[in-house]
Design an enzyme around this catalytic site. Structure first.
Site, PDB file in Angstrom:
ATOM      1  N   LYS A   1      -5.896  -0.620 -12.508  1.00  0.00           N
ATOM      2  CA  LYS A   1      -5.564  -1.307 -11.252  1.00  0.00           C
ATOM      3  C   LYS A   1      -6.397  -0.861 -10.048  1.00  0.00           C
ATOM      4  O   LYS A   1      -6.744   0.295  -9.903  1.00  0.00           O
ATOM      5  CB  LYS A   1      -4.088  -1.085 -10.920  1.00  0.00           C
ATOM      6  CG  LYS A   1      -3.164  -1.740 -11.931  1.00  0.00           C
ATOM      7  CD  LYS A   1      -2.976  -3.205 -11.651  1.00  0.00           C
ATOM      8  CE  LYS A   1      -1.805  -3.347 -10.728  1.00  0.00           C
ATOM      9  NZ  LYS A   1      -1.656  -4.637 -10.160  1.00  0.00           N
TER      10      LYS A   1
ATOM     11  N   SER B   1      -2.991   2.636  -9.544  1.00  0.00           N
ATOM     12  CA  SER B   1      -1.607   2.691 -10.017  1.00  0.00           C
ATOM     13  C   SER B   1      -1.390   4.015 -10.728  1.00  0.00           C
ATOM     14  O   SER B   1      -2.288   4.526 -11.402  1.00  0.00           O
ATOM     15  CB  SER B   1      -1.356   1.525 -10.974  1.00  0.00           C
ATOM     16  OG  SER B   1      -0.268   1.814 -11.822  1.00  0.00           O
TER      17      SER B   1
ATOM     18  N   GLU C   1      -1.981  -5.353   2.204  1.00  0.00           N
ATOM     19  CA  GLU C   1      -0.534  -5.572   2.056  1.00  0.00           C
ATOM     20  C   GLU C   1       0.234  -4.877   3.177  1.00  0.00           C
ATOM     21  O   GLU C   1       1.228  -5.404   3.691  1.00  0.00           O
ATOM     22  CB  GLU C   1      -0.059  -5.054   0.698  1.00  0.00           C
ATOM     23  CG  GLU C   1      -0.574  -5.887  -0.459  1.00  0.00           C
ATOM     24  CD  GLU C   1      -0.360  -5.191  -1.796  1.00  0.00           C
ATOM     25  OE1 GLU C   1       0.312  -5.783  -2.651  1.00  0.00           O
ATOM     26  OE2 GLU C   1      -0.843  -4.068  -1.983  1.00  0.00           O
TER      27      GLU C   1
ATOM     28  N   HIS D   1      -2.314 -26.732   1.711  1.00  0.00           N
ATOM     29  CA  HIS D   1      -1.224 -26.554   0.730  1.00  0.00           C
ATOM     30  C   HIS D   1      -1.625 -25.612  -0.411  1.00  0.00           C
ATOM     31  O   HIS D   1      -1.113 -25.735  -1.522  1.00  0.00           O
ATOM     32  CB  HIS D   1      -0.776 -27.894   0.115  1.00  0.00           C
ATOM     33  CG  HIS D   1      -0.545 -28.970   1.121  1.00  0.00           C
ATOM     34  ND1 HIS D   1       0.696 -29.233   1.666  1.00  0.00           N
ATOM     35  CD2 HIS D   1      -1.403 -29.851   1.702  1.00  0.00           C
ATOM     36  CE1 HIS D   1       0.595 -30.237   2.523  1.00  0.00           C
ATOM     37  NE2 HIS D   1      -0.671 -30.626   2.574  1.00  0.00           N
TER      38      HIS D   1
ATOM     39  N   LYS E   1      11.306   0.623  25.518  1.00  0.00           N
ATOM     40  CA  LYS E   1      10.104   1.413  25.264  1.00  0.00           C
ATOM     41  C   LYS E   1       9.828   1.664  23.780  1.00  0.00           C
ATOM     42  O   LYS E   1       8.670   1.645  23.356  1.00  0.00           O
ATOM     43  CB  LYS E   1      10.158   2.718  26.062  1.00  0.00           C
ATOM     44  CG  LYS E   1       9.706   2.472  27.503  1.00  0.00           C
ATOM     45  CD  LYS E   1      10.008   3.568  28.448  1.00  0.00           C
ATOM     46  CE  LYS E   1      11.470   3.668  28.823  1.00  0.00           C
ATOM     47  NZ  LYS E   1      11.976   2.468  29.539  1.00  0.00           N
TER      48      LYS E   1
END
Ligand code: ARG
Length: 460
Positions: free
Chosen positions: A282, A276, A289, A155, A324
């Site tokens: 960043k 970024s 992702e 969880h 295909k």
């Protein structure tokens, strides 16, 4: 060129030609189409339809066409309906009149099934090799930090402590099953459909077993109508692709989390991350992702063919030509994602301190305590209650496991006798999990050795 037309008074409209043509995508089957046609020429010779000389001319012409087809200009300006038509036109251009016999008793319905099977079984092998690459790298990463401890989650809440290699081996198992699924997909595809005709079986005495042998198939299909309407083998392959992508996607999701500042466990290499355009600090896990994102596309490929096949009347319907695009798309996305994941694994480093701290500062040891009480004679439900209250009290008073002494524990519950305090260290409890498949140190060491051996047998 057309492979039909005699019964028509006028040709197809431009809009229909554009709409129905498949050369744009099925050109990818050209190698398979040539191979299959060469084997068919040999079968026609055995059936007395081609002379040895004619067969020789045809096979040689096909060899030349194959060599030409690797150049992009080969397809330039081709207006043929599909790859099968194009190949026959090229044969006519090269070999002349003898080419008119190559399609004796053969239908494109079985030909497209043959070509797809030939292509697909190669693709299964390629994807299996890439899967082995990922599996090998997971083992390598496990060896680099073989004693590291992380909290295992259920969880997405800290559950029980596990060894880092134990976690990696879980993914090894998933990818190993994927490898098996591609073996199964290959096995199912590897049956010769040729000789089925359009739907009723060839009207010529071609030796199907001999063609199967010639092309390396395990056997022949048993029912010509089934062949004409069957795309199960394509669905099996797409299913194997989809499950592989689900596994990749879940691994990607884990590592996106684990490499975040909040977790701080993993450092992804500069080579597989991006920055970024606005925020200078960043370092984003775009590679992972995208793997997660592409898994949706592959799932869409499976869904697309499932829906295409549902409700088609027996046998062949032109709808089936639409198989295909999703097949090729899925194969490309899976191979790209496996390659990307391999590069990510190569670049990734575990910082063992944050996960060890996360394990030590949480109550992942609660189960160890309850089980130790049960081993000492307290019925498990009571043991569970006692430890539950112990955890509650700790949370109320802001205590971590390491804040407790043996005396305080015993004061809390007289059942906590003797050595219970050592179990406050997550490492200790793991010792009780030496069961095969468990996270005990020895169990994981032998699982690692076994996995390595198993992988060695897959890479042939
Ligand atoms: N291009 C077709 C396909 O991929 C080949 C079969 C054509 N058969 C036909 N009856 N029109 O399915």
């Amino acid at each position: 060129m057309k492979l039909w037309g005699g019964r028509f008074e006028s040709g197809p409209s431009a809009v229909f030609e554009r709409f129905s043509g498949s050369l744009d995508f099925d050109r990818r089957l050209i190698e398979a189409d040539i191979r299959g046609s060469q084997a068919f020429a040999r079968a026609l010779e055995r059936a007395g339809i081609l002379t040895a000389e004619e067969r020789g001319e045809i096979v040689t012409a096909f060899d030349q066409i194959r060599a030409e087809s690797v150049h992009p200009e080969f397809f330039a300006g081709a207006a043929d309906e599909d790859v099968h038509t194009l190949v026959i036109r090229k044969l006519k251009e090269r070999a002349g009149a003898v080419a008119d016999k190559i399609h004796t008793g053969r239908s494109r319905n079985e030909q497209v099934s043959l070509d797809t099977r030939l292509w697909l079984r190669e693709e299964c092998g390629d994807l299996q090799a890439l899967l082995c690459g990922v599996m090998g790298r997971l083992l390598g990463l496990a060896h680099m930090n073989s004693g590291a401890i992380i909290p295992g989650y259920t969880h997405l809440r800290r559950a029980q402590a596990v060894l880092w290699p134990h976690y990696l081996l879980a993914y090894f198992e998933m990818f190993h099953r994927d490898w098996e699924r591609f073996s199964e997909a290959r096995r199912r595809a590897n049956v010769l459909p040729l000789g089925s005709g359009a739907l009723a079986g060839s009207g010529f005495p071609i030796d199907r077993e001999a063609i199967a042998k010639d092309l390396g198939f395990d056997g022949i299909t048993r029912n010509s109508m089934d062949v004409s309407g069957d795309r199960d083998f394509a669905l099996d392959f797409l299913y194997a692709c989809t499950i592989t992508m689900i596994h990749l996607s879940r691994l990607a999701e884990d590592w996106i989390l684990y490499s975040s500042d909040e977790f701080g466990w993993l450092e992804l290499g500069d080579g597989v991350t991006s920055g970024s355009s606005l925020m200078p600090q960043k370092k984003n896990p775009d590679s992972l992702e995208l793997i997660r994102g592409k898994s949706g596309r592959v799932m869409g490929c499976l869904t697309s063919l499932l829906v295409t096949m549902k409700g088609l009347p027996m046998t062949y319907n032109r709808d089936m030509q639409e198989d295909k695009v999703p097949l090729f798309e899925a194969a490309d996305q899976v191979s790209g994602s496996l390659l990307m994941m391999s590069a990510v694994i190569d670049s990734t480093k575990l910082n063992p301190v944050p996960p060890a701290t996360a394990a030590a500062e949480s109550w992942v040891v609660a189960t160890d305590l309850a089980e130790a009480l049960a081993r000492a004679g307290t019925p498990f439900h009571q043991a569970h209650q006692i430890v539950g209250r112990f955890v509650l009290e700790s949370i109320r008073s802001g205590k971590k496991p390491s804040d407790w002494t043996a005396e305080e524990m015993q004061r809390f519950a007289p059942e906590f006798t003797g050595d219970f305090a050592v179990l406050l260290d997550p490492k200790q409890g793991m010792r009780s999990r030496e069961i095969p498949g468990g996270t005990g140190l020895l169990a994981v060491a032998s699982a690692l050795a076994e996995a390595k051996e198993r992988l060695g047998k897959l890479i042939v």
